[in-house]
Design an enzyme around this catalytic site. Structure first.
Site, PDB file in Angstrom:
ATOM      1  CG  HIS A 480      -1.767   1.241   1.355  1.00  0.00           C
ATOM      2  ND1 HIS A 480      -3.097   1.253   1.010  1.00  0.00           N
ATOM      3  CD2 HIS A 480      -1.473   2.497   1.766  1.00  0.00           C
ATOM      4  CE1 HIS A 480      -3.579   2.475   1.202  1.00  0.00           C
ATOM      5  NE2 HIS A 480      -2.613   3.246   1.661  1.00  0.00           N
ATOM      6  CD  GLU A 481       1.426   3.715   3.656  1.00  0.00           C
ATOM      7  OE1 GLU A 481       1.666   4.765   3.033  1.00  0.00           O
ATOM      8  OE2 GLU A 481       0.343   3.511   4.255  1.00  0.00           O
ATOM      9  CG  HIS A 484       0.335   6.360  -0.743  1.00  0.00           C
ATOM     10  ND1 HIS A 484      -0.726   7.015  -1.319  1.00  0.00           N
ATOM     11  CD2 HIS A 484      -0.153   5.748   0.365  1.00  0.00           C
ATOM     12  CE1 HIS A 484      -1.817   6.799  -0.565  1.00  0.00           C
ATOM     13  NE2 HIS A 484      -1.492   6.030   0.445  1.00  0.00           N
ATOM     14  CG  HIS A 487       0.420   8.854  -7.152  1.00  0.00           C
ATOM     15  ND1 HIS A 487      -0.633   9.331  -6.421  1.00  0.00           N
ATOM     16  CD2 HIS A 487       0.237   9.327  -8.396  1.00  0.00           C
ATOM     17  CE1 HIS A 487      -1.424  10.049  -7.202  1.00  0.00           C
ATOM     18  NE2 HIS A 487      -0.919  10.059  -8.414  1.00  0.00           N
TER      19      HIS A 487
HETATM   20 ZN   LIG Z   1      -2.796   5.300   1.953  1.00  0.00          ZN
END
Ligand SMILES: [Zn+2]
Length: 692
Positions: A480-481, A484, A487
């Site tokens: 998940h992290e 980011h 991105h």
């Molecule tokens: Zn998040």
């Protein structure tokens, strides 16, 4: 340019301060080897003062406003402040101490005032507006046009278009609201602590492990009370309900939590009711029918109607699934001759028994297959290599804020340097809870910057020499992290305001939740889920059990989130002339009206402890978590339809979505990539909500 006035209060700021000049380290990485705690405050103060000078020079420019001398010039301001603030935020979040905390509270109100000084500068706004209103004749490229739209909207959103008298009213409302938000936050913290369960009778804690009991006894000691203390977590359900076998204990803990924020002397209901009213009044001042309408305007959802429509699509299947789960649990209670109707404080205790019986699965069986370096390098990095062609080399020469932090240089498929990535995974007492991503340097072609980003988590650190074996949830957190981080690292834009993760809240969790899907994708899973001692891959039967157990309890989980989202939306669609509400009556009616009022499935947060919406900036924004789930499931379905984990698929997603930051209207950006607007079907399917 007007001559610069003398800097105020910067006596301690000079060339010896490590933030004085841009970092000479690779990628302008922060020089943590030279930064002392005492360097932050003078650098941040000087950074604010310098940005105000820079902004004043733009506002007072005698030349007519142009895109270059207004928008591009603003993009170049605040570089000293950014360098100091980004390093400070990292340390304040992940490695704090009393000095840092003191600096943090001293700076908070001044940073807020600094923002107002920019956004409520009438001369500056006049120039912004002049360029904006004339943009069609300027023949700008698409990204520059987008910058004009976004920045002008930010000014208007903050109240720049109001007349002087209304600006003064707005400042008053903001001031009262921020005082109430602070009162709510501090009151809730105190009440939550006070409402902890305290007992000297260990028999009522039956079911807890020796380690849990020891922790409860230790907490009692540190609070100087007798016996054991079970603290409350800031949600309706409490973690220990899974194990606590004494029903009366569970009920008491539940009631303590449910009524926190209602204690005499610290009743938070008047605070909440007044805040809701003030926010509605602020919206009216700014020209909106409700606070939600004001908040949502620059989000992907755009209107309260769109959010309510979205939530209303999920509520019937989610509550139906929760009801089926409730029936299964009630059947188990009856089979054990419980003689009672399932209540919220029973749910997790019996659900855990159902889970064990149904999936025959225990976390300790899978952990040996999740050794942290294996997960990182053969899982997280591997998926990014297969999709986007990235390679990762550890750099031991880049200074870090704490010895556990690791740094990787990221190269693109053609060998070109792309980014620096730091990870700080282990739990420490001086680190905030949870996991997050942030950046030291945002990518920008205008400023010639490559991204420098980091991930922080709170994974348990074993004794020295022991392997780091993590849970399935922790594996998902790492993916998940890193989503980011991707991105941020794959951003390829001109202007820092539009770079990477600088996107609306109901888009920002999309790349991160999307990246979670690769954690369980068979080709990736096989590549990293190998036994830390034997190197054997996880047996198929065990992997299958793990996959299936993800479907478990989804009805409850989604329903409690939807109830919280609806509560948030109801509070923030209150009409500006509505009287101060009775909080209990309002909450009851809001849930009933929304058809998300199952007796055994209360909202994840009640109004009186909904920190996200009253103090943490998620007002009319809690829905964003479910909204981005729709996006990530819909997006992953596209990959599945097009051959899954391939370079071609990754490249297309990178060039059309991940590299684009906020350079295009996000509904359009998504639809261009997906070939249509997002659909909710994949989310309903993935959560097992599509019927029995
Ligand atoms: Zn998040």
């Amino acid at each position: 340019m007007t001559p610069a006035p003398a800097l105020a209060q910067t006596a301690a700021f000079g060339p010896s301060n490590p933030f004085f000049a841009p970092s000479t380290l690779p990628y302008h990485a922060p020089p943590f080897d030279r930064i002392r705690d005492s360097d932050y405050q003078p650098a941040i103060e000087a950074g604010m003062a310098r940005q105000i000078q820079e902004i004043t020079a733009i506002a007072d420019d005698s030349a007519p406003p142009t895109f270059e001398n207004t928008f591009v010039a603003m993009e170049k301001t605040g570089q000293l402040l950014n360098r100091a603030m980004s390093a400070f935020s990292a340390v304040a979040g992940a490695n704090t101490n009393p000095t840092i905390e003191e600096v943090q509270s001293a700076l908070a109100p001044r940073l807020a005032a600094h923002q107002d000084a920019i956004y409520l500068n009438a001369k500056l706004f006049a120039r912004v507006k002049a360029v904006h209103d004339n943009v069609a004749s300027l023949h700008l490229d698409a990204e520059s046009q987008r910058l004009v739209t976004i920045v002008c909207d930010q000014f208007i959103h903050a109240g720049a278009a109001l007349n002087h008298a209304d600006k003064e009213k707005l400042k008053k409302i903001n001031e009262e609201a921020s005082t109430l938000e602070d009162k709510f936050q501090r009151g809730l913290l105190a009440d939550t602590k006070k409402a902890a369960f305290v007992t000297t009778d260990r028999s009522v804690l039956a079911g807890l492990s020796d380690a849990q009991i020891a922790a409860a006894a230790q907490l009692a000691e540190s609070r100087k009370v007798q016996g054991c203390v079970i603290p409350l977590q800031n949600t309706t359900q409490q973690p220990d309900f899974t194990e606590l076998s004494d029903r009366a204990t569970r009920q008491t803990i539940f009631q303590n939590g449910w009524t926190r924020g209602e204690q005499a002397g610290g009743d938070l209901r008047p605070v909440v009711a007044r805040l809701a009213q003030l926010r509605a009044q602020k919206a009216r001042l700014l020209g909106y029918p409700s606070y939600a309408a004001w908040v949502l305007e620059d989000q992907m959802a755009k209107t309260p109607q769109a959010v309510l429509g979205f939530l209303n699509q999920l509520i019937p299947p989610a509550t139906a699934k929760a009801q089926r789960e409730g029936q299964t649990i009630q059947a188990l209670i009856d089979a054990q001759h419980g003689g009672f109707t399932l209540q919220p404080w029973d749910w997790n205790f019996y659900a855990e028994q159902v889970r064990k019986a149904k999936y025959d699965f225990d976390e300790s069986q899978v952990k040996p297959y999740f050794e942290i370096d294996n997960v990182l390098e053969n899982g997280v990095f591997y998926a990014a290599h297969e999709l986007y062609g990235l390679t990762f080399n550890e750099r031991k020469d880049i200074p870090v804020w704490q010895p556990d932090v690791r740094v990787f240089e990221v190269h693109d498929a053609d060998g070109k340097p792309l980014a620096l990535f730091y990870c700080d995974y282990f739990k420490r007492d001086n680190k905030n809870g949870g996991a997050w991503m942030s950046s030291f340097v945002d990518q920008s072609r205008l400023l010639g910057n490559l991204p420098v980003v980091y991930n922080v988590a709170n994974l348990p650190k074993p004794a020295p020499g022991e392997p780091v074996l993590i849970s399935p949830d922790d594996v998902v957190t790492m993916f998940h992290e890193f989503g980011h981080a991707l991105h941020g690292m794959l951003s390829n834009v001109e202007y820092p305001t539009l770079a990477g993760t600088n996107v609306p809240r109901d888009f920002v969790e999309f790349p991160s939740q999307f990246n979670e899907h690769w954690a369980t994708y068979p080709a990736v899973f096989r590549h990293y889920a190998t036994h830390y001692q034997t190197g054997e891959p996880m047996p198929d039967a065990l992997a299958e059990k793990l996959r299936k157990s993800r479907d478990f309890n989804q009805g409850y989980r989604l329903t409690e989130l939807l109830a919280a989202s609806m509560l948030d939306m109801q509070w923030h669609t209150l009409a500006p002339d509505a009287p101060v509400q009775n909080v209990d009556a309002f909450e009851k009616s809001a849930l009933e009206k929304s058809r998300v009022d199952l007796a055994a499935v209360p909202p994840r947060y009640r109004s009186t402890y909904f920190l996200h919406i009253w103090a943490n900036g998620y007002a009319a924004g809690y829905y964003a978590y479910q909204w981005t789930e729709m996006l990530d499931d819909d997006a992953f379905q596209w990959f599945e339809e097009h051959g899954g984990l391939t370079r071609a698929n990754g490249e297309r997603f990178r060039s059309m979505v991940l590299s684009r930051g906020n350079t295009e209207e996000l509904n359009q950006l998504y639809a261009d990539w997906r070939g249509r607007a997002p659909k909710i079907d994949a989310m309903i399917q993935d959560r097992g909500l599509a019927g029995k």
